[in-house]
Write a protein that holds these residues in place. Structure first.
Motif, PDB file in Angstrom:
ATOM      1  N   LEU A  63      24.742 -11.028  -7.709  1.00 46.27           N
ATOM      2  CA  LEU A  63      23.538 -11.302  -7.922  1.00 46.27           C
ATOM      3  C   LEU A  63      23.277 -12.590  -8.605  1.00 46.27           C
ATOM      4  O   LEU A  63      22.001 -12.963  -8.744  1.00 46.27           O
ATOM      5  N   SER A  64      24.218 -12.674  -9.574  1.00 41.73           N
ATOM      6  CA  SER A  64      23.759 -14.031 -10.415  1.00 41.73           C
ATOM      7  C   SER A  64      24.581 -15.300  -9.891  1.00 41.73           C
ATOM      8  O   SER A  64      24.474 -16.209 -10.723  1.00 41.73           O
ATOM      9  N   ARG A  65      25.309 -14.983  -8.873  1.00 41.09           N
ATOM     10  CA  ARG A  65      26.094 -16.182  -8.415  1.00 41.09           C
ATOM     11  C   ARG A  65      25.399 -16.823  -7.035  1.00 41.09           C
ATOM     12  O   ARG A  65      24.329 -16.211  -6.265  1.00 41.09           O
ATOM     13  N   ALA A  66      25.519 -18.229  -6.895  1.00 42.06           N
ATOM     14  CA  ALA A  66      24.944 -18.735  -5.407  1.00 42.06           C
ATOM     15  C   ALA A  66      25.421 -18.220  -4.273  1.00 42.06           C
ATOM     16  O   ALA A  66      24.797 -18.245  -3.438  1.00 42.06           O
ATOM     17  N   ILE A  67      26.526 -17.492  -4.175  1.00 41.64           N
ATOM     18  CA  ILE A  67      26.918 -16.942  -2.910  1.00 41.64           C
ATOM     19  C   ILE A  67      26.073 -16.101  -2.400  1.00 41.64           C
ATOM     20  O   ILE A  67      25.960 -15.651  -1.269  1.00 41.64           O
ATOM     21  N   ALA A  68      25.204 -15.332  -3.353  1.00 42.04           N
ATOM     22  CA  ALA A  68      24.229 -14.550  -2.872  1.00 42.04           C
ATOM     23  C   ALA A  68      23.078 -15.071  -1.836  1.00 42.04           C
ATOM     24  O   ALA A  68      22.626 -14.336  -0.870  1.00 42.04           O
ATOM     25  N   SER A  69      23.001 -16.315  -1.813  1.00 39.19           N
ATOM     26  CA  SER A  69      22.312 -17.337  -0.685  1.00 39.19           C
ATOM     27  C   SER A  69      22.897 -16.841   0.860  1.00 39.19           C
ATOM     28  O   SER A  69      21.821 -17.009   1.521  1.00 39.19           O
ATOM     29  N   ALA A  70      24.117 -16.722   0.692  1.00 41.24           N
ATOM     30  CA  ALA A  70      24.702 -16.657   2.187  1.00 41.24           C
ATOM     31  C   ALA A  70      24.540 -15.288   2.577  1.00 41.24           C
ATOM     32  O   ALA A  70      24.921 -14.857   3.726  1.00 41.24           O
ATOM     33  N   VAL A  71      24.226 -14.177   1.899  1.00 45.36           N
ATOM     34  CA  VAL A  71      23.957 -12.874   2.253  1.00 45.36           C
ATOM     35  C   VAL A  71      22.704 -12.663   2.982  1.00 45.36           C
ATOM     36  O   VAL A  71      21.597 -12.834   2.320  1.00 45.36           O
ATOM     37  N   HIS A  72      22.864 -12.091   3.935  1.00 50.64           N
ATOM     38  CA  HIS A  72      21.650 -11.542   4.673  1.00 50.64           C
ATOM     39  C   HIS A  72      21.106  -9.948   3.913  1.00 50.64           C
ATOM     40  O   HIS A  72      21.914  -9.053   4.093  1.00 50.64           O
ATOM     41  N   GLY A  99      14.741 -24.118 -19.988  1.00 50.67           N
ATOM     42  CA  GLY A  99      16.026 -24.603 -19.644  1.00 50.67           C
ATOM     43  C   GLY A  99      16.309 -24.698 -18.225  1.00 50.67           C
ATOM     44  O   GLY A  99      17.530 -25.165 -17.802  1.00 50.67           O
ATOM     45  N   LEU A 100      15.373 -24.083 -17.345  1.00 56.06           N
ATOM     46  CA  LEU A 100      15.414 -24.019 -15.917  1.00 56.06           C
ATOM     47  C   LEU A 100      15.344 -25.238 -15.487  1.00 56.06           C
ATOM     48  O   LEU A 100      14.393 -26.014 -15.646  1.00 56.06           O
ATOM     49  N   GLN A 101      15.960 -25.499 -14.093  1.00 52.38           N
ATOM     50  CA  GLN A 101      15.389 -26.599 -13.324  1.00 52.38           C
ATOM     51  C   GLN A 101      14.915 -25.845 -12.021  1.00 52.38           C
ATOM     52  O   GLN A 101      15.415 -25.716 -11.090  1.00 52.38           O
ATOM     53  N   LEU A 102      13.541 -25.810 -12.013  1.00 52.61           N
ATOM     54  CA  LEU A 102      12.794 -25.009 -10.999  1.00 52.61           C
ATOM     55  C   LEU A 102      12.167 -26.006 -10.011  1.00 52.61           C
ATOM     56  O   LEU A 102      11.822 -27.048 -10.470  1.00 52.61           O
ATOM     57  N   ALA A 103      12.519 -25.797  -8.529  1.00 48.39           N
ATOM     58  CA  ALA A 103      11.885 -26.559  -7.705  1.00 48.39           C
ATOM     59  C   ALA A 103      11.332 -25.599  -6.462  1.00 48.39           C
ATOM     60  O   ALA A 103      12.245 -24.510  -6.439  1.00 48.39           O
ATOM     61  N   ASP A 104      10.558 -25.920  -5.682  1.00 47.96           N
ATOM     62  CA  ASP A 104      10.296 -25.233  -4.416  1.00 47.96           C
ATOM     63  C   ASP A 104      11.440 -25.487  -3.655  1.00 47.96           C
ATOM     64  O   ASP A 104      12.104 -26.750  -3.380  1.00 47.96           O
ATOM     65  N   ALA A 105      12.141 -24.487  -2.850  1.00 52.44           N
ATOM     66  CA  ALA A 105      13.287 -24.792  -1.837  1.00 52.44           C
ATOM     67  C   ALA A 105      12.895 -24.048  -0.684  1.00 52.44           C
ATOM     68  O   ALA A 105      12.484 -22.843  -0.851  1.00 52.44           O
ATOM     69  N   LEU A 106      13.495 -24.883   0.468  1.00 51.70           N
ATOM     70  CA  LEU A 106      13.377 -23.842   1.755  1.00 51.70           C
ATOM     71  C   LEU A 106      14.250 -22.820   1.842  1.00 51.70           C
ATOM     72  O   LEU A 106      15.384 -23.057   1.546  1.00 51.70           O
ATOM     73  N   PHE A 107      13.988 -21.751   2.398  1.00 45.78           N
ATOM     74  CA  PHE A 107      14.984 -20.713   2.347  1.00 45.78           C
ATOM     75  C   PHE A 107      14.779 -19.996   3.733  1.00 45.78           C
ATOM     76  O   PHE A 107      13.564 -19.990   4.221  1.00 45.78           O
ATOM     77  N   ASN A 108      15.734 -18.986   3.863  1.00 52.11           N
ATOM     78  CA  ASN A 108      15.674 -18.041   5.468  1.00 52.11           C
ATOM     79  C   ASN A 108      15.262 -19.060   6.528  1.00 52.11           C
ATOM     80  O   ASN A 108      14.295 -19.003   7.113  1.00 52.11           O
ATOM     81  N   SER A 109      16.266 -19.912   7.022  1.00 54.19           N
ATOM     82  CA  SER A 109      16.046 -20.853   7.989  1.00 54.19           C
ATOM     83  C   SER A 109      14.877 -21.550   8.176  1.00 54.19           C
ATOM     84  O   SER A 109      14.085 -21.779   8.893  1.00 54.19           O
ATOM     85  N   ALA A 110      14.279 -22.158   6.975  1.00 53.41           N
ATOM     86  CA  ALA A 110      13.349 -22.959   6.579  1.00 53.41           C
ATOM     87  C   ALA A 110      11.803 -22.188   6.823  1.00 53.41           C
ATOM     88  O   ALA A 110      11.029 -23.170   6.958  1.00 53.41           O
ATOM     89  N   ARG A 124      18.856 -20.716  -6.629  1.00 50.92           N
ATOM     90  CA  ARG A 124      18.808 -19.305  -6.735  1.00 50.92           C
ATOM     91  C   ARG A 124      17.324 -18.879  -6.739  1.00 50.92           C
ATOM     92  O   ARG A 124      16.439 -19.222  -7.692  1.00 50.92           O
ATOM     93  N   ARG A 125      16.885 -17.876  -5.814  1.00 52.06           N
ATOM     94  CA  ARG A 125      15.359 -17.534  -5.875  1.00 52.06           C
ATOM     95  C   ARG A 125      14.928 -16.925  -7.158  1.00 52.06           C
ATOM     96  O   ARG A 125      15.572 -16.111  -7.936  1.00 52.06           O
ATOM     97  N   THR A 126      13.600 -17.113  -7.616  1.00 57.61           N
ATOM     98  CA  THR A 126      13.032 -16.497  -8.561  1.00 57.61           C
ATOM     99  C   THR A 126      12.480 -15.280  -7.695  1.00 57.61           C
ATOM    100  O   THR A 126      11.345 -15.613  -6.962  1.00 57.61           O
ATOM    101  N   VAL A 127      12.631 -14.133  -8.387  1.00 60.66           N
ATOM    102  CA  VAL A 127      12.144 -13.037  -7.654  1.00 60.66           C
ATOM    103  C   VAL A 127      11.032 -12.247  -8.465  1.00 60.66           C
ATOM    104  O   VAL A 127      11.319 -12.078  -9.432  1.00 60.66           O
TER     105      VAL A 127
END
Length: 149
Positions: A63-72, A99-110, A124-127
């Protein structure tokens, strides 16, 4: 030892909680009665316990690691993106300095553009609050299957 415990297969458990390793290995008993019961119960299920650093323990900290991005997760990220566009808390994040570096990012096959923390190089998505339980349950369920098995 019960017959089921004596016929169990040995296994190795990897944990990122170093104090647990020391507690299991300690020979004296300065623990409270509650701690003794908990350690006794834990020791019934493991034959070898090894420490693994949190950053290498990707399943436990998914949940707190970047590897969650690879999990469907079976979560509709397009709906989360739509909710982010109207969520007042997300709009505050976009305007205030944190202290966060927030930006819009493409996710889920763009196909979804989500506000993410990009500090680590992996978005790391902001939910939004309406999605937190579903996302948490999906990730938590990957390694904690519960008692239903």
């Amino acid at each position: 030892m019960s017959s089921s415990a004596s016929s169990a297969r040995p296994f190795m458990e990897f944990v990122d909680h170093r104090p647990l390793i020391f507690a299991i290995a300690k020979v004296s008993e300065p623990w409270s009665a509650r701690q003794q019961r908990q350690l006794s119960f834990i020791s019934e299920f493991m034959t070898d316990i090894q420490h693994i650093t949190g950053k290498d323990n990707t399943i436990a900290d998914c949940l707190s690691r970047a590897i969650a991005s690879a999990v469907h997760l079976g979560v509709n990220y397009n709906c989360i993106a739509a909710d982010q566009a109207s969520d007042p808390d997300i709009q505050v994040y976009r305007m205030v300095v944190t202290g966060l570096q927030l930006a819009d990012a493409l996710f889920n096959s763009a196909s979804a553009i989500l506000l993410c923390n990009v500090f680590t190089g992996q978005p790391r998505r902001t939910v939004t609050s309406g999605w937190r339980r579903q996302v948490f349950d999906a990730i938590h369920g990957l390694s904690h299957l519960g008692r239903k098995l």
